[in-house]
Design an enzyme around this catalytic site. Structure first.
Site, PDB file in Angstrom:
ATOM      1  N   SER A  20       0.850  -1.186   0.000  1.00 40.46           N
ATOM      2  CA  SER A  20       0.000   0.000   0.000  1.00 40.46           C
ATOM      3  C   SER A  20       0.888   1.239   0.000  1.00 40.46           C
ATOM      4  CB  SER A  20      -0.883  -0.016   1.246  1.00 40.46           C
ATOM      5  OG  SER A  20      -1.379   1.276   1.483  1.00 40.46           O
ATOM      6  N   HIS A  45      -0.450  -0.893  -4.761  1.00 37.44           N
ATOM      7  CA  HIS A  45      -1.805  -0.461  -4.395  1.00 37.44           C
ATOM      8  C   HIS A  45      -1.744   1.030  -4.051  1.00 37.44           C
ATOM      9  CE1 HIS A  45      -5.754  -1.135  -2.281  1.00 37.44           C
ATOM     10  NE2 HIS A  45      -5.288  -0.214  -1.453  1.00 37.44           N
ATOM     11  N   ASP A  47      -3.478   4.265  -2.798  1.00 34.82           N
ATOM     12  CA  ASP A  47      -4.617   4.734  -2.003  1.00 34.82           C
ATOM     13  C   ASP A  47      -4.916   6.187  -2.337  1.00 34.82           C
ATOM     14  OD1 ASP A  47      -5.357   2.499  -0.132  1.00 34.82           O
ATOM     15  OD2 ASP A  47      -3.209   2.606   0.253  1.00 34.82           O
ATOM     16  N   MET A  49      -7.251   9.350  -1.819  1.00 33.28           N
ATOM     17  CA  MET A  49      -8.180   9.884  -0.813  1.00 33.28           C
ATOM     18  C   MET A  49      -8.459  11.355  -1.075  1.00 33.28           C
ATOM     19  SD  MET A  49      -6.644   8.204   2.628  1.00 33.28           S
ATOM     20  CE  MET A  49      -6.151   6.469   2.679  1.00 33.28           C
ATOM     21  N   HIS A  78      -7.009   2.346  -5.564  1.00 35.33           N
ATOM     22  CA  HIS A  78      -8.098   2.176  -4.587  1.00 35.33           C
ATOM     23  C   HIS A  78      -8.693   3.559  -4.345  1.00 35.33           C
ATOM     24  CE1 HIS A  78      -9.195   1.048  -0.126  1.00 35.33           C
ATOM     25  NE2 HIS A  78     -10.247   1.268  -0.880  1.00 35.33           N
ATOM     26  N   MET A  80     -10.775   6.022  -2.760  1.00 37.02           N
ATOM     27  CA  MET A  80     -11.561   6.383  -1.567  1.00 37.02           C
ATOM     28  C   MET A  80     -11.983   7.831  -1.740  1.00 37.02           C
ATOM     29  SD  MET A  80      -9.166   4.424   1.167  1.00 37.02           S
ATOM     30  CE  MET A  80      -7.787   4.392   0.021  1.00 37.02           C
ATOM     31  N   MET A 149     -12.603  -4.177   3.301  1.00 33.91           N
ATOM     32  CA  MET A 149     -11.821  -3.310   4.192  1.00 33.91           C
ATOM     33  C   MET A 149     -11.867  -3.888   5.598  1.00 33.91           C
ATOM     34  SD  MET A 149     -10.476  -0.932   2.391  1.00 33.91           S
ATOM     35  CE  MET A 149      -9.735  -0.088   3.785  1.00 33.91           C
ATOM     36  N   GLY A 154      -8.916   5.349   5.336  1.00 37.18           N
ATOM     37  CA  GLY A 154      -8.439   6.704   5.609  1.00 37.18           C
ATOM     38  C   GLY A 154      -6.994   6.750   6.071  1.00 37.18           C
ATOM     39  N   PHE A 155      -6.598   5.745   6.860  1.00 34.42           N
ATOM     40  CA  PHE A 155      -5.258   5.803   7.435  1.00 34.42           C
ATOM     41  C   PHE A 155      -4.623   4.423   7.484  1.00 34.42           C
ATOM     42  CE2 PHE A 155      -7.805   9.232   9.094  1.00 34.42           C
ATOM     43  CZ  PHE A 155      -6.991  10.343   8.883  1.00 34.42           C
ATOM     44  N   GLY A 156      -3.315   4.395   7.318  1.00 34.37           N
ATOM     45  CA  GLY A 156      -2.575   3.159   7.529  1.00 34.37           C
ATOM     46  C   GLY A 156      -2.323   2.974   9.016  1.00 34.37           C
ATOM     47  N   GLY A 157      -1.801   1.816   9.372  1.00 28.19           N
ATOM     48  CA  GLY A 157      -1.375   1.587  10.747  1.00 28.19           C
ATOM     49  C   GLY A 157      -2.474   1.303  11.746  1.00 28.19           C
ATOM     50  N   ASP A 184      -7.831  -5.435   3.013  1.00 29.38           N
ATOM     51  CA  ASP A 184      -7.007  -4.229   3.141  1.00 29.38           C
ATOM     52  C   ASP A 184      -7.207  -3.600   4.514  1.00 29.38           C
ATOM     53  OD1 ASP A 184      -5.697  -1.818   2.833  1.00 29.38           O
ATOM     54  OD2 ASP A 184      -6.914  -1.112   1.150  1.00 29.38           O
ATOM     55  N   GLY A 185      -6.108  -3.489   5.249  1.00 27.58           N
ATOM     56  CA  GLY A 185      -6.133  -2.791   6.533  1.00 27.58           C
ATOM     57  C   GLY A 185      -5.686  -3.671   7.684  1.00 27.58           C
ATOM     58  N   GLY A 186      -4.551  -3.311   8.292  1.00 33.11           N
ATOM     59  CA  GLY A 186      -4.068  -4.064   9.447  1.00 33.11           C
ATOM     60  C   GLY A 186      -3.587  -5.459   9.118  1.00 33.11           C
ATOM     61  N   GLY A 206       0.426  -2.287   4.173  1.00 35.86           N
ATOM     62  CA  GLY A 206       1.168  -1.037   4.308  1.00 35.86           C
ATOM     63  C   GLY A 206       2.272  -1.148   5.341  1.00 35.86           C
ATOM     64  N   SER A 207       1.900  -0.931   6.599  1.00 36.92           N
ATOM     65  CA  SER A 207       2.896  -0.865   7.692  1.00 36.92           C
ATOM     66  C   SER A 207       3.796  -2.092   7.769  1.00 36.92           C
ATOM     67  CB  SER A 207       2.169  -0.709   9.030  1.00 36.92           C
ATOM     68  OG  SER A 207       1.226   0.316   8.954  1.00 36.92           O
TER      69      SER A 207
HETATM   70  C1  DX5 Z   1      -6.485   2.506   4.373  1.00 42.60           C
HETATM   71  C2  DX5 Z   1      -5.839   2.026   3.102  1.00 42.60           C
HETATM   72  C3  DX5 Z   1      -4.889   0.902   3.280  1.00 42.60           C
HETATM   73  C4  DX5 Z   1      -3.770   1.176   4.244  1.00 42.60           C
HETATM   74  C5  DX5 Z   1      -3.099  -0.095   4.631  1.00 42.60           C
HETATM   75  O1  DX5 Z   1      -7.499   3.380   4.070  1.00 42.60           O
HETATM   76  O2  DX5 Z   1      -6.831   1.612   2.188  1.00 42.60           O
HETATM   77  O3  DX5 Z   1      -4.407   0.472   2.031  1.00 42.60           O
HETATM   78  O4  DX5 Z   1      -2.825   2.073   3.763  1.00 42.60           O
HETATM   79  O5  DX5 Z   1      -2.115   0.179   5.586  1.00 42.60           O
HETATM   80  P1  DX5 Z   1      -1.851  -0.811   6.813  1.00 42.60           P
HETATM   81  O6  DX5 Z   1      -1.390  -2.104   6.233  1.00 42.60           O
HETATM   82  O7  DX5 Z   1      -0.812  -0.108   7.616  1.00 42.60           O
HETATM   83  O8  DX5 Z   1      -3.162  -0.967   7.548  1.00 42.60           O
HETATM   84 ZN    ZN Z   2      -6.167   0.659   0.250  1.00 40.56          ZN
END
Ligand code: DX5
Ligand code: ZN
Length: 230
Positions: A20, A45, A47, A49, A78, A80, A149, A154-157, A184-186, A206-207
């Site tokens: 991501s 990927h 993101d 926004m 992606h 958003m 999702m 909205g945010f990674g991590g 996607d996410g966490g 992502g992280s």
């Molecule tokens: C969140 C994004 C994800 C995010 C994933 O809105 O769609 O792609 O960046 O990051 P991690 O893996 O850190 O949750």
């Molecule tokens: Zn994403």
């Protein structure tokens, strides 16, 4: 690349991990793309926004277009964003191989999915944690990819929401064999295995990649977790 070729490329080698780009170092974007390409990433990927559909802003089609020629890796946008229909042509022109729109962002996601397929790209549909799988039932034949999702977008991590596992299982029983099931996410070493078991075959990360110094090692470790779960 044609839609069918992209589908083949995504499915021939088993599960796919898609870094991501939200979590990359934007000050070194070109170097990050090179590092991921060398590490063997198959999909990036992106993101996108708009500070409206989600409470954060990132980048748009011009940034994606500017780096498209730098790598042969597949690009997944992606979106958003509210009113994705207004910007769809820009993301297609930017060279995205997969375009994923949110069910919650449009009145008629089906029409948008058809438009993406007409452009010979893969049509993806994403659902937020609060949206039930049943909302998508009629549209599943229009989807090449369904993105569950596992955090509020909205945010990674953020921490993985386990409700996503139930949705993946449900979707697995509803979609045709060729449909890609993404999450996607966490997603990290603890959560990627359970997602694979639940039926996911594309993992947005992502992280758990960008917080490590060695991307190749991160991808290898995550792949091993998927294989152990299979
Ligand atoms: C969140 C994004 C994800 C995010 C994933 O809105 O769609 O792609 O960046 O990051 P991690 O893996 O850190 O949750
Ligand atoms: Zn994403």
């Amino acid at each position: 690349m044609h839609r069918q070729d992209v589908l083949k490329r995504l499915t021939r080698q088993g599960p796919v991990i898609a870094p991501s780009m939200l979590k990359c170092d934007f000050g070194r974007l070109a170097a990050e793309i090179d590092a991921l390409t060398s590490a063997g990433a198959m999909v990036m990927h992106w993101d996108v926004m708009d500070g409206h559909f989600v409470p954060n802003l990132t980048y748009g089609a011009p940034v994606i277009a500017a780096v498209r020629e730098q790598t042969g890796v597949l690009f997944d946008a992606h979106l958003m964003i509210a009113e994705p229909e207004r910007y769809l042509d820009d993301f297609l022109a930017a060279g995205c191989d997969i375009v994923t729109v949110h069910y919650e962002a449009v009145a008629d996601a089906g029409a948008l999915l058809s438009k993406i397929r007409e452009a010979d790209r893969l049509a993806g549909l994403a659902i937020n944690p609060g949206t039930p799988v049943e909302a998508l039932t009629g549209m599943l034949p229009e989807c090449d990819l369904v993105l569950v999702m596992s955090v509020e977008p909205g945010f990674g991590g953020q921490s993985f929401q386990p409700g996503a596992l139930l949705k993946l299982r449900e979707l697995k029983s509803l979609v045709s064999a060729g449909t890609i099931l993404a999450v996607d996410g966490g997603i990290g070493p603890e959560t990627i295995g359970p997602c694979a078991e639940a039926g996911a075959n594309l993992f947005v990360v992502g992280s758990a990649i960008f917080d490590r110094p060695d991307y190749q090692a991160a991808l290898d470790d995550l792949t091993a977790k998927i294989q152990a779960a299979a």
